[in-house]
Motif scaffolding. Structure first.
Motif, PDB file in Angstrom:
ATOM      1  N   GLU A 110      28.578  19.503  46.170  1.00 43.20           N
ATOM      2  CA  GLU A 110      27.174  19.139  46.410  1.00 43.20           C
ATOM      3  C   GLU A 110      27.010  18.518  47.799  1.00 43.20           C
ATOM      4  O   GLU A 110      26.048  18.827  48.513  1.00 43.20           O
ATOM      5  N   ILE A 111      27.953  17.675  48.182  1.00 45.50           N
ATOM      6  CA  ILE A 111      27.916  17.059  49.513  1.00 45.50           C
ATOM      7  C   ILE A 111      28.001  18.126  50.599  1.00 45.50           C
ATOM      8  O   ILE A 111      27.227  18.118  51.555  1.00 45.50           O
ATOM      9  N   ILE A 112      28.933  19.055  50.445  1.00 43.44           N
ATOM     10  CA  ILE A 112      29.101  20.115  51.454  1.00 43.44           C
ATOM     11  C   ILE A 112      27.850  20.988  51.510  1.00 43.44           C
ATOM     12  O   ILE A 112      27.377  21.335  52.600  1.00 43.44           O
ATOM     13  N   ARG A 113      27.294  21.317  50.354  1.00 46.44           N
ATOM     14  CA  ARG A 113      26.068  22.137  50.332  1.00 46.44           C
ATOM     15  C   ARG A 113      24.907  21.384  50.981  1.00 46.44           C
ATOM     16  O   ARG A 113      24.125  21.966  51.732  1.00 46.44           O
ATOM     17  N   TRP A 114      24.785  20.089  50.705  1.00 42.48           N
ATOM     18  CA  TRP A 114      23.719  19.277  51.312  1.00 42.48           C
ATOM     19  C   TRP A 114      23.856  19.270  52.836  1.00 42.48           C
ATOM     20  O   TRP A 114      22.871  19.437  53.560  1.00 42.48           O
ATOM     21  N   LEU A 115      25.087  19.098  53.310  1.00 37.98           N
ATOM     22  CA  LEU A 115      25.321  19.001  54.753  1.00 37.98           C
ATOM     23  C   LEU A 115      25.069  20.321  55.466  1.00 37.98           C
ATOM     24  O   LEU A 115      24.484  20.347  56.546  1.00 37.98           O
ATOM     25  N   THR A 116      25.489  21.429  54.869  1.00 39.22           N
ATOM     26  CA  THR A 116      25.507  22.718  55.564  1.00 39.22           C
ATOM     27  C   THR A 116      24.425  23.704  55.164  1.00 39.22           C
ATOM     28  O   THR A 116      24.214  24.697  55.861  1.00 39.22           O
ATOM     29  N   GLY A 117      23.779  23.479  54.035  1.00 39.53           N
ATOM     30  CA  GLY A 117      22.783  24.435  53.564  1.00 39.53           C
ATOM     31  C   GLY A 117      23.380  25.603  52.797  1.00 39.53           C
ATOM     32  O   GLY A 117      22.660  26.534  52.426  1.00 39.53           O
ATOM     33  N   HIS A 118      24.681  25.570  52.554  1.00 39.67           N
ATOM     34  CA  HIS A 118      25.297  26.652  51.771  1.00 39.67           C
ATOM     35  C   HIS A 118      24.848  26.585  50.326  1.00 39.67           C
ATOM     36  O   HIS A 118      24.585  25.506  49.802  1.00 39.67           O
ATOM     37  N   SER A 119      24.794  27.746  49.686  1.00 42.57           N
ATOM     38  CA  SER A 119      24.677  27.815  48.229  1.00 42.57           C
ATOM     39  C   SER A 119      26.096  27.684  47.691  1.00 42.57           C
ATOM     40  O   SER A 119      27.063  27.762  48.463  1.00 42.57           O
ATOM     41  N   GLN A 120      26.239  27.521  46.382  1.00 38.72           N
ATOM     42  CA  GLN A 120      27.598  27.437  45.833  1.00 38.72           C
ATOM     43  C   GLN A 120      28.357  28.733  46.092  1.00 38.72           C
ATOM     44  O   GLN A 120      29.518  28.703  46.479  1.00 38.72           O
ATOM     45  N   SER A 121      27.679  29.873  45.941  1.00 37.76           N
ATOM     46  CA  SER A 121      28.385  31.155  46.136  1.00 37.76           C
ATOM     47  C   SER A 121      28.765  31.366  47.607  1.00 37.76           C
ATOM     48  O   SER A 121      29.862  31.860  47.899  1.00 37.76           O
ATOM     49  N   SER A 122      27.906  30.964  48.544  1.00 44.83           N
ATOM     50  CA  SER A 122      28.278  31.137  49.957  1.00 44.83           C
ATOM     51  C   SER A 122      29.377  30.154  50.359  1.00 44.83           C
ATOM     52  O   SER A 122      30.256  30.497  51.151  1.00 44.83           O
ATOM     53  N   LEU A 123      29.361  28.957  49.787  1.00 44.32           N
ATOM     54  CA  LEU A 123      30.444  27.995  50.039  1.00 44.32           C
ATOM     55  C   LEU A 123      31.764  28.553  49.506  1.00 44.32           C
ATOM     56  O   LEU A 123      32.775  28.562  50.217  1.00 44.32           O
ATOM     57  N   ASP A 124      31.742  29.050  48.268  1.00 40.95           N
ATOM     58  CA  ASP A 124      32.951  29.643  47.679  1.00 40.95           C
ATOM     59  C   ASP A 124      33.461  30.800  48.526  1.00 40.95           C
ATOM     60  O   ASP A 124      34.667  30.952  48.726  1.00 40.95           O
ATOM     61  N   SER A 125      32.541  31.591  49.060  1.00 41.12           N
ATOM     62  CA  SER A 125      32.905  32.726  49.905  1.00 41.12           C
ATOM     63  C   SER A 125      33.582  32.259  51.198  1.00 41.12           C
ATOM     64  O   SER A 125      34.596  32.822  51.615  1.00 41.12           O
ATOM     65  N   GLU A 126      33.027  31.224  51.834  1.00 41.59           N
ATOM     66  CA  GLU A 126      33.630  30.694  53.066  1.00 41.59           C
ATOM     67  C   GLU A 126      35.030  30.148  52.796  1.00 41.59           C
ATOM     68  O   GLU A 126      35.941  30.340  53.598  1.00 41.59           O
ATOM     69  N   LEU A 127      35.195  29.475  51.671  1.00 43.85           N
ATOM     70  CA  LEU A 127      36.513  28.951  51.312  1.00 43.85           C
ATOM     71  C   LEU A 127      37.489  30.098  51.073  1.00 43.85           C
ATOM     72  O   LEU A 127      38.632  30.061  51.539  1.00 43.85           O
TER      73      LEU A 127
END
Length: 118
Positions: free
Chosen positions: A36-53
């Motif tokens: 949630e912190i990373i999404r708040w900071l970057t604007g990623h959705s959970q799926s786009s965050l998972d994809s970047e990881l």
């Protein structure tokens, strides 16, 4: 003064991410809160965050290509690694230290609304 070729820039976010999660979990917080912190900071959705990881995106690209950096991130202040985050001039290093500071706040038990500057 941070050098533009600091090795953290080429480090994959996915290689540091487990350390963020472990730091939070050791203090009774959750992986979901780290996300949630990373999404708040970057604007990623959970799926786009998972994809970047999964793509092992490095820190420099992760922040440069972030969907929408949160305008409230400038409210993040304090010391990380002996440096005041608000005084860091190099933009990418400042973003990395913002993330470090948010994870520190989570691990210290700060409530999510305060961490997310709400």
């Amino acid at each position: 003064m941070e050098s533009k070729n600091h090795r953290i820039y080429a480090t994959s976010v996915s290689s540091v991410y487990p350390h963020y999660v472990a730091k939070a979990e050791k203090k009774g917080r959750t992986k979901a809160e780290v996300d949630e912190i990373i999404r708040w900071l970057t604007g990623h959705s959970q799926s786009s965050l998972d994809s970047e990881l999964a793509k092992k995106t490095n820190f420099e690209d992760f922040f440069v290509q972030a969907p929408q950096m949160n305008p409230c991130r400038s409210l993040i202040t304090g010391v990380v690694c002996g440096v005041r985050v608000q005084d860091i001039q190099e933009p990418t290093m400042r973003e990395i230290r913002y993330l470090d500071k948010l994870v520190d706040e989570l691990a210290k038990g700060k409530p999510m609304p305060k961490i997310l500057r709400q």
